[in-house]
Design an enzyme around this catalytic site. Structure first.
Site, PDB file in Angstrom:
ATOM      1  N   ASP A  23       9.665 -73.527  73.844  1.00 42.91           N
ATOM      2  CA  ASP A  23      10.611 -73.785  72.039  1.00 42.91           C
ATOM      3  C   ASP A  23      10.389 -72.451  71.224  1.00 42.91           C
ATOM      4  O   ASP A  23       9.883 -72.756  70.421  1.00 42.91           O
ATOM      5  CB  ASP A  23       9.615 -74.828  71.213  1.00 42.91           C
ATOM      6  CG  ASP A  23      10.118 -76.307  71.911  1.00 42.91           C
ATOM      7  OD1 ASP A  23      11.075 -76.515  72.235  1.00 42.91           O
ATOM      8  OD2 ASP A  23       9.449 -77.012  71.450  1.00 42.91           O
ATOM      9  N   LYS A  26      14.905 -69.178  73.088  1.00 42.06           N
ATOM     10  CA  LYS A  26      15.121 -69.214  74.066  1.00 42.06           C
ATOM     11  C   LYS A  26      17.477 -69.063  73.291  1.00 42.06           C
ATOM     12  O   LYS A  26      17.636 -68.562  74.182  1.00 42.06           O
ATOM     13  CB  LYS A  26      15.664 -70.291  75.394  1.00 42.06           C
ATOM     14  CG  LYS A  26      13.817 -69.925  76.278  1.00 42.06           C
ATOM     15  CD  LYS A  26      13.445 -70.484  77.380  1.00 42.06           C
ATOM     16  CE  LYS A  26      13.293 -72.210  76.629  1.00 42.06           C
ATOM     17  NZ  LYS A  26      11.773 -72.624  76.398  1.00 42.06           N
ATOM     18  N   GLY A  51      15.423 -78.623  75.185  1.00 42.28           N
ATOM     19  CA  GLY A  51      16.287 -78.275  73.016  1.00 42.28           C
ATOM     20  C   GLY A  51      16.441 -76.885  73.361  1.00 42.28           C
ATOM     21  O   GLY A  51      15.355 -76.383  72.336  1.00 42.28           O
ATOM     22  N   HIS A  52      17.437 -76.335  73.206  1.00 44.90           N
ATOM     23  CA  HIS A  52      18.142 -74.415  72.901  1.00 44.90           C
ATOM     24  C   HIS A  52      18.882 -75.398  71.323  1.00 44.90           C
ATOM     25  O   HIS A  52      19.553 -75.227  71.325  1.00 44.90           O
ATOM     26  CB  HIS A  52      18.892 -74.194  74.106  1.00 44.90           C
ATOM     27  CG  HIS A  52      17.723 -74.242  74.839  1.00 44.90           C
ATOM     28  ND1 HIS A  52      18.106 -73.720  76.308  1.00 44.90           N
ATOM     29  CD2 HIS A  52      15.614 -74.219  75.342  1.00 44.90           C
ATOM     30  CE1 HIS A  52      16.870 -73.461  77.239  1.00 44.90           C
ATOM     31  NE2 HIS A  52      15.540 -74.355  76.660  1.00 44.90           N
ATOM     32  N   GLN A 228      12.318 -74.717  79.356  1.00 45.24           N
ATOM     33  CA  GLN A 228      10.812 -74.690  78.700  1.00 45.24           C
ATOM     34  C   GLN A 228       9.516 -73.299  79.112  1.00 45.24           C
ATOM     35  O   GLN A 228       9.913 -72.771  78.484  1.00 45.24           O
ATOM     36  CB  GLN A 228      10.206 -75.888  79.877  1.00 45.24           C
ATOM     37  CG  GLN A 228      10.901 -77.181  80.339  1.00 45.24           C
ATOM     38  CD  GLN A 228      12.011 -77.486  80.580  1.00 45.24           C
ATOM     39  OE1 GLN A 228      12.214 -76.690  81.457  1.00 45.24           O
ATOM     40  NE2 GLN A 228      12.702 -77.600  79.802  1.00 45.24           N
TER      41      GLN A 228
HETATM   42  P1  IMO Z   1      12.346 -76.237  75.690  1.00 44.49           P
HETATM   43  O1  IMO Z   1      13.011 -75.516  77.017  1.00 44.49           O
HETATM   44  C1  IMO Z   1       8.904 -77.858  74.538  1.00 44.49           C
HETATM   45  C2  IMO Z   1       7.006 -80.424  77.250  1.00 44.49           C
HETATM   46  C3  IMO Z   1       6.732 -82.400  76.962  1.00 44.49           C
HETATM   47  C4  IMO Z   1       5.663 -82.712  78.007  1.00 44.49           C
HETATM   48  C5  IMO Z   1       5.445 -81.850  79.399  1.00 44.49           C
HETATM   49  C6  IMO Z   1       6.485 -83.039  80.431  1.00 44.49           C
HETATM   50  O2  IMO Z   1      13.654 -76.688  74.495  1.00 44.49           O
HETATM   51  O3  IMO Z   1      11.576 -74.574  75.344  1.00 44.49           O
HETATM   52  P2  IMO Z   1       9.051 -83.934  80.639  1.00 44.49           P
HETATM   53  O4  IMO Z   1       9.607 -84.473  79.889  1.00 44.49           O
HETATM   54  O5  IMO Z   1       9.681 -81.714  80.964  1.00 44.49           O
HETATM   55  O6  IMO Z   1       8.379 -83.815  82.298  1.00 44.49           O
HETATM   56  O7  IMO Z   1       7.681 -83.571  79.810  1.00 44.49           O
HETATM   57  O8  IMO Z   1       6.349 -80.842  78.901  1.00 44.49           O
HETATM   58  N1  IMO Z   1       8.595 -79.845  77.488  1.00 44.49           N
HETATM   59  C7  IMO Z   1       8.766 -78.957  76.590  1.00 44.49           C
HETATM   60  N2  IMO Z   1       8.562 -78.816  76.079  1.00 44.49           N
HETATM   61  N3  IMO Z   1       9.975 -77.080  74.985  1.00 44.49           N
HETATM   62  C8  IMO Z   1      10.905 -78.068  76.065  1.00 44.49           C
HETATM   63  O9  IMO Z   1      12.014 -77.434  76.170  1.00 44.49           O
HETATM   64  C9  IMO Z   1       9.782 -78.575  76.890  1.00 44.49           C
HETATM   65  N4  IMO Z   1      10.429 -79.650  78.110  1.00 44.49           N
HETATM   66  C10 IMO Z   1       9.369 -80.592  78.009  1.00 44.49           C
HETATM   67  O10 IMO Z   1       6.384 -82.012  75.703  1.00 44.49           O
HETATM   68  O11 IMO Z   1       4.954 -82.540  77.666  1.00 44.49           O
HETATM   69 MG    MG Z   2      13.196 -76.433  72.761  1.00 45.38          MG
END
Ligand code: IMO
Ligand code: MG
Length: 480
Positions: A23, A26, A51-52, A228
Site C-alpha cells: 500500500d 504502486k 488493491g492498487h 504487496q
Molecule cells: P497491495 O498490492 C498490504 C497482507 C495481508 C496479510 C498478509 C497475507 O495493495 O500493496 P494474503 O491474503 O496475501 O494471504 O495475506 O499480507 N497483504 C497486503 N497488505 N497490501 C497488499 O497488497 C497486501 N496483500 C496482502 O493483509 O497480512
Molecule cells: Mg493496496
C-alpha cells in the site's frame, strides 16, 4: 517532463515495487509510467489480495487483479497477467465488467496460461484458517491466496491453461479433492461453474512468457508492476506474517518470465515519513504498539467508526465516505501526545483504510532500518510517497536503529525474524513538520528541514531518492 525524459532515457524495462508492507502507491506509478512511457505493463505476483488505487480522469479507481496501467489500453498499451499470479476468475470478470460499464477498453489484455486459478475451496480454507487474527490466523485478505499457492507448490494446482481441456481439468480436480475433505466439492458442478468464465477470457490467454521474451527482443518498453511489498514476501518478509508469493524485485521478474538483471531501472516505493501495515505481524515503529495492532485486527474499527468516534463530520456520496482529510480534529489527533491517537490521526489524514478489505491500516513512522534492507534486495532507487498527507503535523520521526533488550549498542541492521522485530524498540530522530507540499513542483523548493530528513534517509540507507509524490493524482510528483 524533462526530468522524466532524463530518468527513462535508454531504459527498456522498469519495475515499480513496494519496499515496505504494501500500500505504498504502486498503482499511481504503474499508471504514470503506462501513460507517459510503457508499451507493456505486467504483473507477476499475487492476485486480488492487492488493491492498487489510481486516479483516472479525475476519478479514483481500484484495481485488484488487472495492472493499473490498463487505463491506457486505448493507446495500445499491453496489460499482462503473468505466470506468477493466482487468479480468481470471478473477480477478474467483475473487474472487466466494471471496465465495460465505465467505457474502458482492455483489448490488449494478456493472461498467462501458466497462472494458477484460485478455486472456491481455496477461498473457503483461507477464510477458515488464515483470515481471522482472533482465531490465530495471520490476518490474510481471505481471498484464497495462501491455499492457492500451496497447491501450486505441491504441484497439483489448476493452471489457466487447464481450463481448456475438460478431461485434464476433471482428473486434476479429482486428485485435489482428497486434500480438501471438509469442502466436499463436486467436480462436475465445479467444472460447469468454471466454464463460462473460461470461455469469456479464452481469447486473452497466451503463453505470456514467450510474449514477454518477444517484447524484450523487440525492445518494447516494459513496466513491471509489483504487488504487496518486500516485507510481505514469502522469501524476504517477516515470516510467517507474509503473503505467499515472493513480491521482491526478483520474484516479480520471475513472475512474468524475465530475469531481474534485465531491469534497467528498479524503483522501490517507500511511504514517508509514516508507513503502514494491514493484518498481523511485527511493525516495530507502530504508533500505539500492541494496542494498535490488536485494535486494527478487530472488526468494526473501519473508517466510519473512527470518524464517528472522534466526531469528525463526513458524508456518504454514492456509497463512498467523504470527509475533509485536513479537518482540524484530525490534525489535533495527529499531533496528540498519546501515540495511539496520533496513529489514528495519521490513518485518518492519509486515508489509510484497506482498498481491498476496508480494514484500518496500522500506522507508524518510516523505518529506515527496514528501508536499508530493502535497498539491499530491491535496489537503490527509491520514491517517497504520501508525505503531503501529513500537512499540519508539528513534528515527525524517522527510525534509524533498534534497541534490543540487554544490548548496549543500537542495532542498525534489519532481520526479518518476527521475534526480533516484535522485541526491538525503535530509535528515532525527530524533525519539525514541513507544512503543505501539495503545490511544490521542484525538489529544490521543498522545505529545507524536510529535505534534510531525506538526506539523512539516503545517508543511512544508501538509497537514492529519485522522486517525491505530493498527492494522489498522476502528476502530483516531483522528479529530482
Ligand atoms: P497491495 O498490492 C498490504 C497482507 C495481508 C496479510 C498478509 C497475507 O495493495 O500493496 P494474503 O491474503 O496475501 O494471504 O495475506 O499480507 N497483504 C497486503 N497488505 N497490501 C497488499 O497488497 C497486501 N496483500 C496482502 O493483509 O497480512
Ligand atoms: Mg493496496
Amino acid at each position: 517532463m524533462e526530468n522524466l525524459k532524463k530518468l527513462v532515457r535508454g531504459k527498456k524495462i522498469i519495475s515499480v515495487i513496494c519496499n515496505q508492507w504494501g500500500d505504498t502507491g504502486k498503482g499511481k506509478f504503474s499508471d504514470y509510467f503506462s501513460c507517459y512511457w510503457a508499451d507493456v505493463v505486467a504483473r507477476g505476483t499475487g492476485g486480488n489480495n492487492a488493491g492498487h488505487t489510481v486516479i483516472l480522469n479525475g476519478k479514483e479507481k481500484v484495481f485488484h487483479i488487472l495492472p493499473s496501467g490498463i487505463g491506457h489500453d486505448e493507446k495500445g498499451v499491453i496489460s499482462l497477467l503473468g505466470n506468477g499470479m493466482v487468479i480468481d476468475l470471478k473477480v477478474l470478470l467483475e473487474e472487466l465488467a466494471e471496465m465495460d460499464a465505465e467505457g474502458m477498453t482492455y483489448k490488449n489484455l494478456m493472461i498467462s496460461q501458466d497462472a494458477q486459478v484460485i478455486m472456491p475451496y481455496h477461498i473457503s480454507q483461507d477464510l477458515k484458517k488464515n483470515q481471522s487474527q482472533k482465531k490465530g490466523g495471520i490476518g490474510s485478505t481471505g481471498r484464497g491466496i495462501g491455499p492457492c499457492y500451496m497447491d501450486k507448490i505441491a504441484r497439483r494446482g489448476i493452471q489457466i491453461g487447464d481450463l481448456y481441456d475438460e478431461k485434464i481439468l476433471k482428473e486434476k480436480l479429482k486428485k485435489i479433492q482428497e486434500y480438501y475433505p471438509e469442502e466436499k466439492f463436486n467436480v462436475d458442478v465445479l467444472v460447469e461453474r468454471l466454464k463460462p468464465y473460461a470461455d469469456k477470457i479464452e481469447s486473452y490467454v497466451k503463453d505470456t512468457v514467450a510474449e514477454m521474451h518477444r517484447f524484450r527482443e523487440a525492445k518494447k518498453k516494459i513496466l513491471l508492476e509489483g504487488a504487496q511489498g518486500l516485507l510481505l514476501s514469502i522469501e524476504h518478509g517477516s515470516y510467517p506474517y507474509v503473503t505467499s508469493s515472493d513480491c521482491s524485485l526478483n520474484g516479480t521478474a520471475t513472475g512474468v518470465g524475465l530475469n531481474s538483471k534485465d531491469i534497467d531501472l528498479a524503483i522501490g516505493i517507500v511511504k514517508y515519513p509514516f508507513m503502514t501495515r494491514v493484518g498481523g505481524g511485527p511493525l516495530p515503529t507502530e504508533l500505539g504498539g500492541n494496542k494498535s495492532e490488536k485494535y486494527c485486527s478487530e472488526e468494526g474499527h473501519e473508517k466510519e467508526f473512527e470518524l464517528k468516534k472522534y466526531e469528525i463530520s463526513y458524508e456518504i456520496i454514492e456509497g463512498e465516505i467523504k470527509y475533509d482529510l485536513q479537518d482540524k480534529k484530525i490534525i489535533e489527533l495527529m499531533n496528540s501526545k498519546d501515540e495511539f491517537k496520533q496513529g489514528v490521526g495519521i490513518r485518518l489524514a492519509a486515508n489509510e483504510y484497506g482498498a481491498t478489505t476496508k480494514r484500518p491500516r496500522r500506522t507508524g513512522w518510516t523505518d529506515c532500518v527496514a528501508a536499508k534492507y530493502a535497498r539491499n534486495l530491491n535496489g537503490v532507487k527509491m520514491v517517497l510517497t504520501k508525505p503531503d498527507c501529513l500537512n499540519g503535523l508539528e513534528e515527525f520521526k524517522l527510525c534509524f536503529g533498534y534497541k534490543v533488550d540487554g544490548q548496549k549498542s543500537v542495532v542498525k541492521d534489519f532481520s526479518k525474524n518476527k521475534d526480533f522485530l516484535y522485541s526491538v524498540k525503535p530509535v528515532y530522530k525527530t524533525y519539525k513538520g514541513y507544512g503543505d507540499l501539495r503545490k511544490v513542483k521542484e525538489y529544490k523548493k521543498l522545505p529545507t528541514g524536510f529535505k534534510k530528513s531525506i538526506d539523512d534517509f539516503e545517508k543511512f540507507t544508501g538509497a537514492e531518492v529519485i522522486a517525491v509524490s505530493t498527492g494522489p493524482a498522476r502528476d502530483d510528483l516531483i522528479l529530482r
